[in-house]
Every structure is written in C-alpha cells, then in structure tokens.
Design a protein around this motif. Structure first.
Motif, PDB file in Angstrom:
ATOM      1  N   ASP A   1       0.849  -1.202   0.000  1.00 45.53           N
ATOM      2  CA  ASP A   1       0.000   0.000   0.000  1.00 45.53           C
ATOM      3  C   ASP A   1       0.876   1.241   0.000  1.00 45.53           C
ATOM      4  O   ASP A   1       1.796   1.368   0.825  1.00 45.53           O
ATOM      5  N   LEU A   2       0.563   2.168  -0.911  1.00 45.09           N
ATOM      6  CA  LEU A   2       1.389   3.355  -1.127  1.00 45.09           C
ATOM      7  C   LEU A   2       0.557   4.628  -1.064  1.00 45.09           C
ATOM      8  O   LEU A   2      -0.599   4.648  -1.494  1.00 45.09           O
ATOM      9  N   LEU A   3       1.173   5.679  -0.557  1.00 46.58           N
ATOM     10  CA  LEU A   3       0.642   7.037  -0.649  1.00 46.58           C
ATOM     11  C   LEU A   3       1.737   7.963  -1.155  1.00 46.58           C
ATOM     12  O   LEU A   3       2.921   7.746  -0.853  1.00 46.58           O
ATOM     13  N   GLN A   4       1.341   8.989  -1.865  1.00 46.87           N
ATOM     14  CA  GLN A   4       2.318   9.971  -2.294  1.00 46.87           C
ATOM     15  C   GLN A   4       2.469  11.042  -1.207  1.00 46.87           C
ATOM     16  O   GLN A   4       1.487  11.593  -0.717  1.00 46.87           O
ATOM     17  N   HIS A   5       3.716  11.295  -0.845  1.00 43.77           N
ATOM     18  CA  HIS A   5       4.013  12.279   0.212  1.00 43.77           C
ATOM     19  C   HIS A   5       5.309  12.979  -0.142  1.00 43.77           C
ATOM     20  O   HIS A   5       6.337  12.336  -0.405  1.00 43.77           O
ATOM     21  N   ASN A   6       5.252  14.303  -0.166  1.00 43.04           N
ATOM     22  CA  ASN A   6       6.429  15.108  -0.494  1.00 43.04           C
ATOM     23  C   ASN A   6       7.079  14.668  -1.807  1.00 43.04           C
ATOM     24  O   ASN A   6       8.319  14.555  -1.917  1.00 43.04           O
ATOM     25  N   GLY A   7       6.235  14.384  -2.783  1.00 43.92           N
ATOM     26  CA  GLY A   7       6.736  14.093  -4.120  1.00 43.92           C
ATOM     27  C   GLY A   7       7.244  12.696  -4.357  1.00 43.92           C
ATOM     28  O   GLY A   7       7.810  12.427  -5.436  1.00 43.92           O
ATOM     29  N   GLN A   8       7.057  11.769  -3.413  1.00 43.53           N
ATOM     30  CA  GLN A   8       7.494  10.402  -3.648  1.00 43.53           C
ATOM     31  C   GLN A   8       6.461   9.418  -3.104  1.00 43.53           C
ATOM     32  O   GLN A   8       5.653   9.760  -2.243  1.00 43.53           O
ATOM     33  N   TRP A   9       6.509   8.206  -3.647  1.00 37.25           N
ATOM     34  CA  TRP A   9       5.606   7.158  -3.179  1.00 37.25           C
ATOM     35  C   TRP A   9       6.191   6.522  -1.929  1.00 37.25           C
ATOM     36  O   TRP A   9       7.324   6.026  -1.949  1.00 37.25           O
ATOM     37  N   CYS A  10       5.421   6.551  -0.854  1.00 34.40           N
ATOM     38  CA  CYS A  10       5.857   6.008   0.435  1.00 34.40           C
ATOM     39  C   CYS A  10       5.042   4.772   0.784  1.00 34.40           C
ATOM     40  O   CYS A  10       3.838   4.702   0.519  1.00 34.40           O
ATOM     41  N   ILE A  11       5.702   3.815   1.399  1.00 39.79           N
ATOM     42  CA  ILE A  11       5.016   2.625   1.898  1.00 39.79           C
ATOM     43  C   ILE A  11       4.222   3.004   3.145  1.00 39.79           C
ATOM     44  O   ILE A  11       4.772   3.569   4.091  1.00 39.79           O
ATOM     45  N   ILE A  12       2.932   2.717   3.124  1.00 33.91           N
ATOM     46  CA  ILE A  12       2.169   2.894   4.358  1.00 33.91           C
ATOM     47  C   ILE A  12       1.901   1.557   5.036  1.00 33.91           C
ATOM     48  O   ILE A  12       1.768   1.503   6.257  1.00 33.91           O
ATOM     49  N   GLU A  13       1.855   0.478   4.241  1.00 31.59           N
ATOM     50  CA  GLU A  13       1.709  -0.856   4.820  1.00 31.59           C
ATOM     51  C   GLU A  13       2.247  -1.892   3.857  1.00 31.59           C
ATOM     52  O   GLU A  13       2.131  -1.742   2.638  1.00 31.59           O
ATOM     53  N   LEU A  14       2.843  -2.939   4.404  1.00 35.36           N
ATOM     54  CA  LEU A  14       3.054  -4.193   3.689  1.00 35.36           C
ATOM     55  C   LEU A  14       2.058  -5.169   4.291  1.00 35.36           C
ATOM     56  O   LEU A  14       2.174  -5.535   5.461  1.00 35.36           O
ATOM     57  N   GLU A  15       1.070  -5.581   3.525  1.00 30.15           N
ATOM     58  CA  GLU A  15       0.020  -6.475   4.025  1.00 30.15           C
ATOM     59  C   GLU A  15       0.386  -7.905   3.663  1.00 30.15           C
ATOM     60  O   GLU A  15       0.252  -8.324   2.510  1.00 30.15           O
ATOM     61  N   LEU A  16       0.836  -8.680   4.674  1.00 35.00           N
ATOM     62  CA  LEU A  16       1.380 -10.016   4.433  1.00 35.00           C
ATOM     63  C   LEU A  16       0.647 -11.101   5.209  1.00 35.00           C
ATOM     64  O   LEU A  16       1.008 -12.278   5.100  1.00 35.00           O
ATOM     65  N   ILE A  17      -0.375 -10.714   5.982  1.00 35.80           N
ATOM     66  CA  ILE A  17      -1.086 -11.710   6.792  1.00 35.80           C
ATOM     67  C   ILE A  17      -2.425 -12.037   6.161  1.00 35.80           C
ATOM     68  O   ILE A  17      -2.642 -13.170   5.703  1.00 35.80           O
ATOM     69  N   GLU A  18      -3.335 -11.060   6.099  1.00 38.05           N
ATOM     70  CA  GLU A  18      -4.699 -11.354   5.639  1.00 38.05           C
ATOM     71  C   GLU A  18      -5.247 -10.247   4.739  1.00 38.05           C
ATOM     72  O   GLU A  18      -6.387  -9.825   4.916  1.00 38.05           O
ATOM     73  N   PRO A  19      -4.449  -9.775   3.774  1.00 34.67           N
ATOM     74  CA  PRO A  19      -4.974  -8.686   2.943  1.00 34.67           C
ATOM     75  C   PRO A  19      -6.084  -9.151   2.009  1.00 34.67           C
ATOM     76  O   PRO A  19      -6.030 -10.261   1.482  1.00 34.67           O
ATOM     77  N   SER A  20      -7.075  -8.289   1.814  1.00 36.97           N
ATOM     78  CA  SER A  20      -7.977  -8.532   0.699  1.00 36.97           C
ATOM     79  C   SER A  20      -7.158  -8.378  -0.572  1.00 36.97           C
ATOM     80  O   SER A  20      -6.412  -7.409  -0.734  1.00 36.97           O
ATOM     81  N   LEU A  21      -7.311  -9.341  -1.484  1.00 35.61           N
ATOM     82  CA  LEU A  21      -6.524  -9.329  -2.720  1.00 35.61           C
ATOM     83  C   LEU A  21      -7.358  -8.922  -3.927  1.00 35.61           C
ATOM     84  O   LEU A  21      -6.867  -8.915  -5.046  1.00 35.61           O
ATOM     85  N   TYR A  22      -8.616  -8.589  -3.712  1.00 31.21           N
ATOM     86  CA  TYR A  22      -9.488  -7.999  -4.735  1.00 31.21           C
ATOM     87  C   TYR A  22      -9.446  -8.766  -6.050  1.00 31.21           C
ATOM     88  O   TYR A  22      -9.245  -8.188  -7.121  1.00 31.21           O
ATOM     89  N   PHE A  23      -9.678 -10.073  -5.941  1.00 33.11           N
ATOM     90  CA  PHE A  23      -9.727 -10.902  -7.142  1.00 33.11           C
ATOM     91  C   PHE A  23     -10.881 -10.501  -8.068  1.00 33.11           C
ATOM     92  O   PHE A  23     -10.851 -10.808  -9.258  1.00 33.11           O
TER      93      PHE A  23
END
Length: 290
Positions: A245-267
């Motif tokens: 999961d990414l958000l743009q902050h101060n002109g760059q894409w920043c990681i807000i989360e690495l979802e590695l347990i139970e993320p919805s994968l939106y199939f």
C-alpha cells in the motif's frame, strides 16, 4: 482431491470477501478448498496440504491467541504466508526495518503508551495541521483517529482510554489520500498480478470498502513499482502473496503498509488474478518440495 484450508473468522457478514473466486481455478488443478475459522481451537489441520491465511479480519482483537493459532497450524502443515513473515508483519513497527533498508515510509512517531504531550507536539514535529494515530497492531482502520489540535484536546479522555498500555503510531495526515487516493499493488510469489486505486467516500479518509471507499484497477507507473519492489526486497522471508500500500508524500511514493497476513486481494477487480494466484501457489509449493 488434495485439500487446502483458507483461514478465516467466525462470521464475514460485514465484510466484502472475494476468495471464492479461487475455488474454480484451484479445483481445475486438483484442489478442494475448505474455509476454517481461526477461533476453532480444536480443528485438525494435518490433512491439508497447506493453510492459506485469508480473512481472519478480527485477529487484532486477540493478537496473542491468533499468533498461537498460527504456530499450532505451522506445527501441523505448511502455513502460508510463512509463520516468521507473519510474526514480523503483525506489529507495524516493522516499518522501522523498512526505513533502515532505505525504503521510503511515512514519518512516524512511535509510542509505547498514550502520551498526550507527544501527540500535541506531533503537529510541530511534522509541520502539519492534522495527524493520525492508530495501534501498532490493527486492521480495518479500527481505532484509527484523524486529529486536529482542537479535536485532540476534545478527545483526550477517549484517546487515553483506547491507547492506554497499547503501542501506537502517529503520522501526519497525508492529504493525497483524499486528493489522489491510496494505491495497492499485489504480488504473488514474486510477480506483480494487478494494482488498484482506492479512494475514500466524500468526507472520509478511510479507503476500505466497508467504510464506503471506491476501487478501480490501474496500471502502476515505474515510480510505484520501484517503491513496492524495494520494500519487498527488504522483507525477512519469501512470500506467496503480498499487498503493498502506497501514498504519495512530499513528491514520492511512500510505503504505508506491507500487508502479508490477511490482505484482501481484490480478485473481483482483475479477471486474471485468481489464476495468477493459483499458478503462483503451484510454483511456491514446488519450490518447497524441492
């Protein structure tokens, strides 16, 4: 038929779940899928080829019990994602490991307990008018607060009760979440499957469907890919599935989360993604057998 268990919860009535879209492609490869609640402490997992953690979206209510469940499963069969990776990912303080590996993350103040002075000082520390506080172990935007200086004062008693003896993280409120949205990239066994843009409903900042957020498939640009793949390289183990999961902050894409347990994968949003996941599973398990 070989058997796989999808680890879930007692009731998914209030959630959007798309894992049923995996049943047919798995069946075409000789697998039968069963969904099991992680709260069923007597369930025997030894007959399954693997247990894939999919939708235990209440685990944050009892994280120690949830981790004990995962440890028990790992003692009986192949747990996916790996136990060590999920142990690392459970607490959002893993973001400090990413930052130490030169991965761009949002600036964060880490609190071991509720500290009003630290919260009040965060506005100046981040040079912002709004901040967000949430638990270090959380899901579904539960107990997540967007605060101004005024609302911080007004909600001080509530915040003190919610975060008493509970590690929390404080970040600047990033306006791009409402102006542009949040990007999620989905990787299966090292390969990009699809990407989406999540935008909150009018007047909200939470992007989850359960909170009225809207979703759209996108083609990620190279900057998004670079940020996501740098974060994946910093993880401690291999993985079958990862949502970045990414958000743009101060002109760059920043990681807000690495979802590695139970993320919805939106199939549901990408017609090729269910087969992509199953093919990745077969590669992943083949490597395990070797």
């Amino acid at each position: 038929m070989k058997k796989i268990a999808f680890l879930s919860m007692d009731s998914l009535e209030d959630f959007f779940v798309y894992d049923d879209l995996l049943i047919e492609p798995f069946a075409n490869n000789g697998y039968d899928i069963e969904t099991v609640s992680w709260r069923n402490s007597s369930w025997d997992y030894s007959d399954y080829e693997s247990v894939i953690v999919r939708s235990p979206w209440d685990y944050q209510q009892a994280p120690e019990a949830f981790m004990a469940c995962l440890e028990r499963i790992a003692g009986q069969t192949q747990l996916i994602n790996p136990l060590a990776l999920m142990q690392w990912n459970l607490d959002k303080r893993y973001l400090r490991d990413l930052e130490a590996s030169a991965v761009a993350v949002l600036p964060t103040i880490w609190l071991d307990d509720y500290d009003h002075d630290s919260l009040a000082g965060a506005f100046a520390d981040f040079d912002c008018d709004e901040i967000v506080i949430k638990p270090c172990i959380s899901a579904n935007a539960d107990d997540t607060y967007r605060l101004t200086r005024e609302s911080l004062s007004a909600q001080q008693d509530t915040l003190a009760a919610v975060f008493a003896r509970r590690p929390a993280m404080v970040q600047p409120f990033v306006t791009s979440v409402v102006e542009q949205g949040e990007v999620s990239l989905f990787y299966f066994a090292g390969e990009l499957s699809h990407a989406i843009l999540k935008t909150p409903k009018q007047g909200d900042f939470r992007v989850q469907e359960e909170h009225g957020g809207s979703l759209a498939v996108i083609s990620p640009d190279q900057a998004m890919l670079n940020s996501a793949e740098l974060a994946l390289q910093a993880m401690p183990t291999e993985y079958l599935y990862a949502r970045v999961d990414l958000l743009q902050h101060n002109g760059q894409w920043c990681i807000i989360e690495l979802e590695l347990i139970e993320p919805s994968l939106y199939f549901n949003l990408d017609t090729h993604s269910p087969q992509c996941f199953v093919s990745a599973y077969l590669r992943y398990m083949s490597n395990k057998i070797k």
